[in-house]
Design an enzyme around this catalytic site. Sequence first.
Site, PDB file in Angstrom:
ATOM      1  N   ARG A 147       0.660  -1.268   0.049  1.00 42.63           N
ATOM      2  CA  ARG A 147       0.002  -0.119   0.039  1.00 42.63           C
ATOM      3  C   ARG A 147       0.832   1.300   0.085  1.00 42.63           C
ATOM      4  O   ARG A 147       0.295   2.398  -0.121  1.00 42.63           O
ATOM      5  CB  ARG A 147      -0.926  -0.105   1.109  1.00 42.63           C
ATOM      6  N   GLY A 207      -2.572 -10.350   9.598  1.00 49.20           N
ATOM      7  CA  GLY A 207      -2.837 -11.699   9.882  1.00 49.20           C
ATOM      8  C   GLY A 207      -3.889 -12.187  10.717  1.00 49.20           C
ATOM      9  O   GLY A 207      -4.027 -13.531  11.046  1.00 49.20           O
ATOM     10  N   GLU A 210      -6.861 -14.526  10.269  1.00 50.18           N
ATOM     11  CA  GLU A 210      -6.811 -15.753   9.670  1.00 50.18           C
ATOM     12  C   GLU A 210      -5.920 -16.812  10.593  1.00 50.18           C
ATOM     13  O   GLU A 210      -5.716 -17.846  10.275  1.00 50.18           O
ATOM     14  CB  GLU A 210      -6.129 -15.674   8.235  1.00 50.18           C
ATOM     15  N   ASP A 331     -14.430  -6.597  14.221  1.00 45.23           N
ATOM     16  CA  ASP A 331     -13.451  -6.171  13.467  1.00 45.23           C
ATOM     17  C   ASP A 331     -13.553  -4.393  13.227  1.00 45.23           C
ATOM     18  O   ASP A 331     -13.215  -3.727  12.403  1.00 45.23           O
ATOM     19  CB  ASP A 331     -13.602  -6.361  12.137  1.00 45.23           C
ATOM     20  N   TRP A 419      -8.709   1.573   4.811  1.00 44.65           N
ATOM     21  CA  TRP A 419      -7.494   2.182   4.769  1.00 44.65           C
ATOM     22  C   TRP A 419      -7.373   3.217   3.928  1.00 44.65           C
ATOM     23  O   TRP A 419      -6.328   3.975   4.234  1.00 44.65           O
ATOM     24  CB  TRP A 419      -6.364   0.880   4.680  1.00 44.65           C
ATOM     25  N   CYS A 635     -10.200 -12.817  -2.682  1.00 47.41           N
ATOM     26  CA  CYS A 635      -9.480 -12.172  -4.124  1.00 47.41           C
ATOM     27  C   CYS A 635     -10.362 -12.198  -5.340  1.00 47.41           C
ATOM     28  O   CYS A 635     -10.487 -11.504  -5.862  1.00 47.41           O
ATOM     29  CB  CYS A 635      -8.032 -12.961  -4.578  1.00 47.41           C
ATOM     30  N   HIS A 636     -11.118 -13.263  -5.334  1.00 50.76           N
ATOM     31  CA  HIS A 636     -11.986 -13.592  -6.758  1.00 50.76           C
ATOM     32  C   HIS A 636     -13.564 -12.950  -6.219  1.00 50.76           C
ATOM     33  O   HIS A 636     -14.238 -13.343  -7.128  1.00 50.76           O
ATOM     34  CB  HIS A 636     -12.040 -15.148  -6.956  1.00 50.76           C
TER      35      HIS A 636
END
Length: 705
Positions: A147, A207, A210, A331, A419, A635-636
């Site tokens: 980033r 991280g 996950e 979160d 972000w 991602c997908h």
Amino acid sequence: MLSLFRRANLAAVSILALSLAGCASSTPENGTAAADAGPAQWEAQLADGSDGRDWPAFGRTYGEQHYSPLDQVNASTVKRLGLAWSYDLPAGNPATGPIEVDGVIYFASGYSVAHALDVRTGKLLWTFDPKAPEAAGHKLRQGWGSRGIAYWNGKVYIATQDGRLIAINTKTGKPVWSTMTMGKDELRFISGPPRAFDGMVIVGNGGADEAAIRGYATAYDAETGKQKWRFYTVPGNPADGFENKAMEMAAKTWSGEWWKYGGGGTVWNAITYDKESDTIYLGTGNGSPWNHKIRSEGKGDNLFLCSIVAVDAKTGAYKWHYQINPGESWDYNAAMDMQLADLPINGKPRKVLMTAPKNGFFYVIDRTNGKLISAKPFVTTTWAKSIDLKSGRPVEEANVRYENGPVTFQPSPVGAHSWIPMAFSPKAGLVYIPAIDLEVTYDDKGIARKDWKRKPGMALDYGVNITVQPAKGAKVLSYLVAWNPVTQKEVWRLPTPGHYNGGLMATGGGLVFQGHPDSTFTAYDAKTGSVLWNYDAKAPVIAPPITYSVDGKQYVTVLSGIGTSAGMFGPLLKPFGIDYRTQSRRVLTFVLDGKATLPAKVPYKPVAVEDPDFKPNAKAAKAGEDIFNVRCAVCHGGGAIAGGTAPDLRTSGAILSADVITSIVHDGLLVPNGMPRFEELSTQDRENIRQYLRTRADDLRNGRP
């Protein structure tokens, strides 16, 4: 209904050889000499009150204001702003913040591939590829690449997916030193920009969504890469002893065997330096897992999760903290950018820190002691009534911790603000926030603390089921909000396209710049929000722009193309036709009376791959969907509808062949392209995923959502 997915890390393969490959020793001829401008000049540019000639840090200055005093481009002249040049980039993450020093633009796109471009011509001076995907192993499963980038004394600093921090000579593009910031088997990754200050470079990692991760940030000597200090953000196993009094204090706010779950609190994005007080402010992340009942038996505030922690810049010693969300459960992390300013509060000057974290409240905090000054919601906020100014704690609504079943509220864990950085204009006295307006449902029914075990292999695993979607009847999902931090009132608000708008920059010319997923790059009047200039970038623009002056000319630079977490919610980006394979990714640089042009945008509409042998199998497709949601959707895209950060697999011929899927998913054929291996998935798992994707392709062919 759209499920939320995010990224992180996993077990690393051996990366020592890659870490050191090509890295010369730290000698003067290898890059410790100062840049042409001389240390007094380039370092002076890092002060909030500097003249704006350069943009040498992610937020331009130590105070992270994303503001430049330059005014050659202003409300009167901006209509003359035109493209000076563009530079095409390969596939990969382009949503990164560039910097500029002494007429050279530096940035790290894709998986931290560093570039240097000449401002005057757009000519490539050098590139350095750390080969992060090949080094990352399981860490490649989470995180989208860099980033941002940092600068200090003739060197730029990149942080890689696999955990390296690398110093690069700005003249030659060659590595000066490389150091690992984490253990090789730790399930961490880095996507946030490092920051440089006082001869040091500091970086955190991610991280906690996950893996069993304990957050920390580490400072290194900018010339040698030697570790100076490390500050852990949550306590470890008490049996191992505490690193300092701060960890001993924090441990009293945890319960059970929290260290077995990691704790969380990663410093994955926000770090701000206050030169005047020689203080580093760390913005910390969510708990690991999110569910407080699992992580800490539902007890305690869990310091220093979702907090702003002030530490001594030279030693890393704890100074103070302010916790945004005690007992974090959603979160709602505090890892969004933190900006420093001197503001008149109740008629008296105060040194403040300002932040707009995910939970929807805008905070003004006394940066000398961590005391809350004010906090007000800047988006629709239904999880809490207010923030109590005396205690600093939120006044939560009933059942907000899903203790009595499912609960729905706003904002979502995507954030009221992600972000993508906001900007503060000292000239206008306003903060400009790229705000998000989505809702979330939490439900942990069937998830018992005693039985919960984290899914192996760096899978998204929160300890609670969540669904993120637009609020009922919502027509607008994001806004550009101009906010007065002194009065805590909105000055103006504009709807922006899609659910995820671009990074902000404010200027002394009375302008605010922002890009959007519909391919527009816009300059607004800082006082009124009126659109003064609009440019068709031929590709989405979500990266933060910068501005600087070379040879008496003010330039504006931004990178185009979708990247990072913006693409997770493909269904919300469908109207913009963003395709991983065909979208343009460019460095765009503008100047008054620029005459360069861009090629026409290639229109895109997803077309499902032809699959004459497809046979429905609902049971296999559902099993495949469950795996896809925790492994692949980050991602997908949710529902296998990609948003541009990775290919839309409904259109891919790969799903027609079990052997091709095996070569990609199991054998790692496309690791160099950023597609990780999932070698633990069985033949049946892979076939179930393939069945799910073929089913979604069939839905696309037949017009089903």
